[in-house]
Design a protein around this motif. Sequence first.
Motif, PDB file in Angstrom:
ATOM      1  N   GLY A   1     -27.340  25.128 -42.458  1.00  0.00           N
ATOM      2  CA  GLY A   1     -26.019  24.046 -42.166  1.00  0.00           C
ATOM      3  C   GLY A   1     -26.627  22.864 -41.280  1.00  0.00           C
ATOM      4  O   GLY A   1     -27.881  22.979 -40.776  1.00  0.00           O
TER       5      GLY A   1
ATOM      6  N   TYR B   1     -22.263  23.789 -44.096  1.00  0.00           N
ATOM      7  CA  TYR B   1     -22.783  25.129 -44.079  1.00  0.00           C
ATOM      8  C   TYR B   1     -22.845  25.589 -45.466  1.00  0.00           C
ATOM      9  O   TYR B   1     -22.171  25.238 -46.398  1.00  0.00           O
ATOM     10  CB  TYR B   1     -21.868  25.998 -43.420  1.00  0.00           C
ATOM     11  CG  TYR B   1     -21.557  25.905 -41.980  1.00  0.00           C
ATOM     12  CD1 TYR B   1     -22.489  26.078 -40.908  1.00  0.00           C
ATOM     13  CD2 TYR B   1     -20.276  25.174 -41.612  1.00  0.00           C
ATOM     14  CE1 TYR B   1     -22.116  25.850 -39.645  1.00  0.00           C
ATOM     15  CE2 TYR B   1     -20.025  24.989 -40.239  1.00  0.00           C
ATOM     16  CZ  TYR B   1     -21.064  25.245 -39.191  1.00  0.00           C
ATOM     17  OH  TYR B   1     -20.789  25.079 -38.008  1.00  0.00           O
TER      18      TYR B   1
ATOM     19  N   ASP C   1     -23.237  28.353 -48.477  1.00  0.00           N
ATOM     20  CA  ASP C   1     -22.005  29.340 -48.705  1.00  0.00           C
ATOM     21  C   ASP C   1     -22.616  30.739 -48.238  1.00  0.00           C
ATOM     22  O   ASP C   1     -21.818  31.612 -47.923  1.00  0.00           O
ATOM     23  CB  ASP C   1     -21.881  29.518 -50.176  1.00  0.00           C
ATOM     24  CG  ASP C   1     -21.255  28.269 -50.860  1.00  0.00           C
ATOM     25  OD1 ASP C   1     -21.414  27.859 -52.121  1.00  0.00           O
ATOM     26  OD2 ASP C   1     -20.424  27.377 -49.895  1.00  0.00           O
TER      27      ASP C   1
ATOM     28  N   LYS D   1     -21.403  30.676 -44.353  1.00  0.00           N
ATOM     29  CA  LYS D   1     -20.160  30.036 -44.044  1.00  0.00           C
ATOM     30  C   LYS D   1     -19.097  31.065 -43.398  1.00  0.00           C
ATOM     31  O   LYS D   1     -18.901  32.028 -44.536  1.00  0.00           O
ATOM     32  CB  LYS D   1     -19.532  29.082 -44.969  1.00  0.00           C
ATOM     33  CG  LYS D   1     -18.360  28.229 -44.827  1.00  0.00           C
ATOM     34  CD  LYS D   1     -18.107  27.113 -45.997  1.00  0.00           C
ATOM     35  CE  LYS D   1     -16.912  26.069 -45.527  1.00  0.00           C
ATOM     36  NZ  LYS D   1     -16.498  25.319 -46.484  1.00  0.00           N
TER      37      LYS D   1
END
Length: 128
Positions: free
Chosen positions: A49, A60, A62, A65
């Motif tokens: 990120g 971010y 995936d 996140k």
Amino acid sequence: QVQLVESGGGSVQVGESMRLSCAAFGGSLNYNDIGWFRQAPGKEREGLGCINTRDGSTYYADSVKGRFTIARDNAKNSVYLQMENLMNEDTAVYYCVADPTPCVGPNWLLLGTLFETWGQGTQVTVAS
């Protein structure tokens, strides 16, 4: 000109939290966007990120996140990576990186391996 130093790594158990710090010396981070990457043995560097210096917005990957959060403290010329609910697969060396390239989406993470200003890395080990 700016130098980055990561700290805060170590060993934790699955499900625990950890905060990494990235302190800048010799220059201000205000002229750069900042991101975090990690690299596990046998794997390529993975962008996690980044945070936009101008508006504080973040992006971010995936994969992290909802668990990882990037924050900035301009007064301390530092950025942080707060990691929650750590899993075994989070074990890696974590690096911070600074670059003028705007953090506006996934392109920053995809191009991040080409950036020049990196910290030395800090080891994070997640065990169960």
